[in-house]
Write a protein that holds these residues in place. Structure first.
Motif, PDB file in Angstrom:
ATOM      1  N   ARG A  77     -91.994 -88.434 -18.044  1.00 36.64           N
ATOM      2  CA  ARG A  77     -91.411 -88.779 -17.099  1.00 36.64           C
ATOM      3  C   ARG A  77     -92.240 -87.726 -16.345  1.00 36.64           C
ATOM      4  N   ALA A  78     -91.985 -87.277 -15.167  1.00 39.87           N
ATOM      5  CA  ALA A  78     -91.439 -85.811 -14.479  1.00 39.87           C
ATOM      6  C   ALA A  78     -90.589 -84.760 -14.319  1.00 39.87           C
ATOM      7  N   ALA A  79     -90.317 -84.078 -14.738  1.00 38.91           N
ATOM      8  CA  ALA A  79     -89.100 -83.263 -14.422  1.00 38.91           C
ATOM      9  C   ALA A  79     -88.602 -83.738 -12.753  1.00 38.91           C
ATOM     10  N   ASP A  80     -87.058 -83.351 -12.558  1.00 35.90           N
ATOM     11  CA  ASP A  80     -86.427 -83.433 -11.585  1.00 35.90           C
ATOM     12  C   ASP A  80     -86.320 -81.011 -11.874  1.00 35.90           C
ATOM     13  N   PRO A  81     -86.997 -80.838  -9.912  1.00 31.29           N
ATOM     14  CA  PRO A  81     -86.422 -79.542 -10.003  1.00 31.29           C
ATOM     15  C   PRO A  81     -85.836 -79.049 -10.727  1.00 31.29           C
ATOM     16  N   ASP A  82     -84.162 -79.795 -10.894  1.00 34.64           N
ATOM     17  CA  ASP A  82     -83.322 -79.283 -11.069  1.00 34.64           C
ATOM     18  C   ASP A  82     -83.032 -78.514 -13.148  1.00 34.64           C
ATOM     19  N   GLU A  83     -83.997 -79.737 -13.481  1.00 36.39           N
ATOM     20  CA  GLU A  83     -84.048 -79.207 -15.544  1.00 36.39           C
ATOM     21  C   GLU A  83     -85.566 -78.531 -15.209  1.00 36.39           C
ATOM     22  N   ILE A  84     -86.036 -77.874 -14.486  1.00 37.52           N
ATOM     23  CA  ILE A  84     -86.385 -76.436 -14.747  1.00 37.52           C
ATOM     24  C   ILE A  84     -85.469 -75.443 -14.227  1.00 37.52           C
ATOM     25  N   ALA A  85     -84.731 -75.271 -13.057  1.00 38.50           N
ATOM     26  CA  ALA A  85     -84.299 -74.364 -13.234  1.00 38.50           C
ATOM     27  C   ALA A  85     -83.185 -74.167 -13.969  1.00 38.50           C
ATOM     28  N   GLN A  86     -82.793 -74.914 -14.806  1.00 43.15           N
ATOM     29  CA  GLN A  86     -81.069 -74.878 -15.945  1.00 43.15           C
ATOM     30  C   GLN A  86     -82.468 -74.021 -16.803  1.00 43.15           C
ATOM     31  N   ALA A  87     -83.465 -74.605 -18.048  1.00 45.92           N
ATOM     32  CA  ALA A  87     -83.995 -73.422 -18.301  1.00 45.92           C
ATOM     33  C   ALA A  87     -84.365 -72.068 -17.990  1.00 45.92           C
ATOM     34  N   ALA A  88     -84.549 -71.681 -16.580  1.00 42.47           N
ATOM     35  CA  ALA A  88     -84.684 -70.045 -16.193  1.00 42.47           C
ATOM     36  C   ALA A  88     -82.784 -69.230 -15.865  1.00 42.47           C
ATOM     37  N   ALA A  89     -81.908 -70.026 -15.935  1.00 38.28           N
ATOM     38  CA  ALA A  89     -80.805 -69.642 -16.262  1.00 38.28           C
ATOM     39  C   ALA A  89     -80.625 -69.557 -16.943  1.00 38.28           C
ATOM     40  N   TRP A  90     -80.698 -70.418 -18.388  1.00 39.02           N
ATOM     41  CA  TRP A  90     -80.091 -69.888 -19.891  1.00 39.02           C
ATOM     42  C   TRP A  90     -81.025 -68.509 -19.950  1.00 39.02           C
ATOM     43  N   LEU A  91     -82.371 -68.504 -19.659  1.00 42.15           N
ATOM     44  CA  LEU A  91     -82.383 -67.759 -20.100  1.00 42.15           C
ATOM     45  C   LEU A  91     -82.701 -65.800 -18.902  1.00 42.15           C
ATOM     46  N   LEU A  92     -82.034 -66.142 -18.098  1.00 43.10           N
ATOM     47  CA  LEU A  92     -81.369 -65.194 -17.354  1.00 43.10           C
ATOM     48  C   LEU A  92     -80.067 -64.721 -17.842  1.00 43.10           C
ATOM     49  N   SER A  93     -79.324 -65.211 -18.510  1.00 45.71           N
ATOM     50  CA  SER A  93     -77.874 -65.403 -18.760  1.00 45.71           C
ATOM     51  C   SER A  93     -78.012 -64.511 -20.107  1.00 45.71           C
ATOM     52  N   ASP A  94     -76.526 -63.954 -20.452  1.00 47.85           N
ATOM     53  CA  ASP A  94     -76.035 -63.461 -21.657  1.00 47.85           C
ATOM     54  C   ASP A  94     -76.297 -64.122 -22.928  1.00 47.85           C
ATOM     55  N   ARG A  95     -76.253 -65.878 -22.516  1.00 42.96           N
ATOM     56  CA  ARG A  95     -76.295 -66.214 -23.910  1.00 42.96           C
ATOM     57  C   ARG A  95     -77.357 -66.372 -24.877  1.00 42.96           C
ATOM     58  N   ALA A  96     -78.573 -65.533 -23.970  1.00 43.04           N
ATOM     59  CA  ALA A  96     -80.510 -65.560 -24.438  1.00 43.04           C
ATOM     60  C   ALA A  96     -80.526 -64.127 -24.456  1.00 43.04           C
ATOM     61  N   SER A  97     -79.230 -63.887 -25.047  1.00 42.01           N
ATOM     62  CA  SER A  97     -79.268 -61.722 -25.007  1.00 42.01           C
ATOM     63  C   SER A  97     -80.344 -61.880 -26.295  1.00 42.01           C
ATOM     64  N   TYR A  98     -80.700 -62.494 -27.291  1.00 39.12           N
ATOM     65  CA  TYR A  98     -82.222 -61.499 -28.431  1.00 39.12           C
ATOM     66  C   TYR A  98     -82.947 -62.225 -27.859  1.00 39.12           C
ATOM     67  N   VAL A  99     -83.211 -62.814 -26.652  1.00 42.98           N
ATOM     68  CA  VAL A  99     -84.742 -63.771 -26.182  1.00 42.98           C
ATOM     69  C   VAL A  99     -85.696 -62.652 -25.140  1.00 42.98           C
ATOM     70  N   THR A 100     -86.777 -62.470 -25.813  1.00 50.93           N
ATOM     71  CA  THR A 100     -87.451 -61.496 -25.067  1.00 50.93           C
ATOM     72  C   THR A 100     -89.182 -62.109 -25.320  1.00 50.93           C
ATOM     73  N   GLY A 101     -89.912 -61.689 -24.345  1.00 45.57           N
ATOM     74  CA  GLY A 101     -91.514 -62.242 -24.015  1.00 45.57           C
ATOM     75  C   GLY A 101     -91.391 -63.354 -25.040  1.00 45.57           C
ATOM     76  N   VAL A 102     -91.307 -64.175 -24.049  1.00 47.13           N
ATOM     77  CA  VAL A 102     -90.915 -65.626 -24.904  1.00 47.13           C
ATOM     78  C   VAL A 102     -92.076 -66.401 -23.277  1.00 47.13           C
ATOM     79  N   VAL A 103     -92.577 -67.451 -23.661  1.00 50.47           N
ATOM     80  CA  VAL A 103     -93.114 -68.009 -22.534  1.00 50.47           C
ATOM     81  C   VAL A 103     -92.714 -69.563 -23.190  1.00 50.47           C
ATOM     82  N   LEU A 104     -91.834 -69.693 -22.265  1.00 53.12           N
ATOM     83  CA  LEU A 104     -90.795 -71.163 -22.984  1.00 53.12           C
ATOM     84  C   LEU A 104     -91.807 -72.617 -21.901  1.00 53.12           C
TER      85      LEU A 104
END
Length: 269
Positions: free
Chosen positions: A234-261
């Motif tokens: 199936r195709a994604a709903d836009p919110d599902e993509i936004a969820q990934a961006a939100a996590w990467l922007l959050s402090d929960r991804a504090s040791y994640v950089t340089g990733v193309v997810l």
């Protein structure tokens, strides 16, 4: 240098404590519709004060009012990613409104007429380059300066495409520009990581936005063909993509950089 995440909550922020982006100021391009609009709604629900940027003011106003009606803090600014002064002014507006910039989601983009590369007019190629590559480059430069001058540390996510991760004969200029953004993302992560500024990208697969609907109209059956190769079928709903961006922007991804997810339903598995 102390480049641990900045988790200090601004007491003027109305968001509930514990939200993924609580206390942060977020700047979002391409926020009038699709993934950008979904991100604006989500980031506000998760506690961010958001500034929405795009070219079409009517769309921006509608999403801003929707966010406010749901109890979030939002404003908007008209921004043309192909215009350097417009991009800088939009980022500066976030600091003027909220006093700082913590995170940014460079989502805005333009599509192209599907077809072989030799059939794409030069002017169309130049426009895709100006918006989809030069635009994120301009935005990152302005965002890094704003984060550095205000919050000190922060995060940026660029929205590219799963079509940037391999040959893309149907959308060659689009895929090439997005692949170049992947490279800019990795370079920026290396350059600004020592300052505590993380830079990542997401590479969405087929997502139910106006852009893919336009592609479907020009190439009937393309959505079914793409999704048939993804394990989730199936195709994604836009919110599902936004969820990934939100996590990467959050402090929960504090040791994640340089990733193309890839966020593609397993299409590249």
């Amino acid at each position: 240098m102390d480049n641990t995440p900045n988790t200090t909550l601004d007491p003027s922020t109305p968001a509930a404590a514990g939200g993924l982006l609580a206390g942060k100021v977020a700047f979002i391009t391409g926020a009038g519709r699709g993934i950008g609009a979904a991100a604006a709604r989500l980031f506000a629900r998760e506690g961010a004060r958001v500034l929405l940027a795009a070219r079409t003011e009517a769309e921006l106003k509608a999403v801003t009012e929707e966010v406010r009606a749901a109890g979030g803090t939002a404003d908007h600014v008209v921004c043309d990613l192909a215009d350097a002064a417009s991009v800088r002014a939009a980022v500066d507006r976030a600091v003027e409104l909220y006093g700082r910039l913590d995170v940014a989601f460079n989502n805005g983009a333009t599509g192209q007429q599907p077809g072989p590369m030799d059939q794409l007019p030069e002017a169309d190629f130049d426009h895709v380059y100006a918006v989809n590559l030069r635009g994120p480059w301009l935005a990152m430069n302005a965002e890094i300066a704003a984060i550095r001058a205000t919050a000190g540390t922060g995060a940026i996510v660029n929205n590219t495409s799963v079509g940037s991760l391999s040959g893309n004969p149907e959308l060659p200029a689009y895929g090439a520009a997005k692949r170049a953004v992947n490279s800019l993302t990795e370079s920026a992560a290396i350059t600004y990581g020592p300052e505590g500024i993380r830079v990542n990208a997401i590479a969405p697969g087929a997502t139910l936005t106006e852009m893919i609907r336009e592609w479907e109209a020009k190439s009937p059956g393309v959505v079914e063909r793409i999704t048939s190769h993804a394990p989730l079928r199936r195709a994604a709903d836009p919110d599902e993509i936004a969820q990934a961006a939100a996590w990467l922007l959050s402090d929960r991804a504090s040791y994640v950089t340089g990733v193309v997810l890839p966020v593609d339903g397993g299409a590249r598995a």
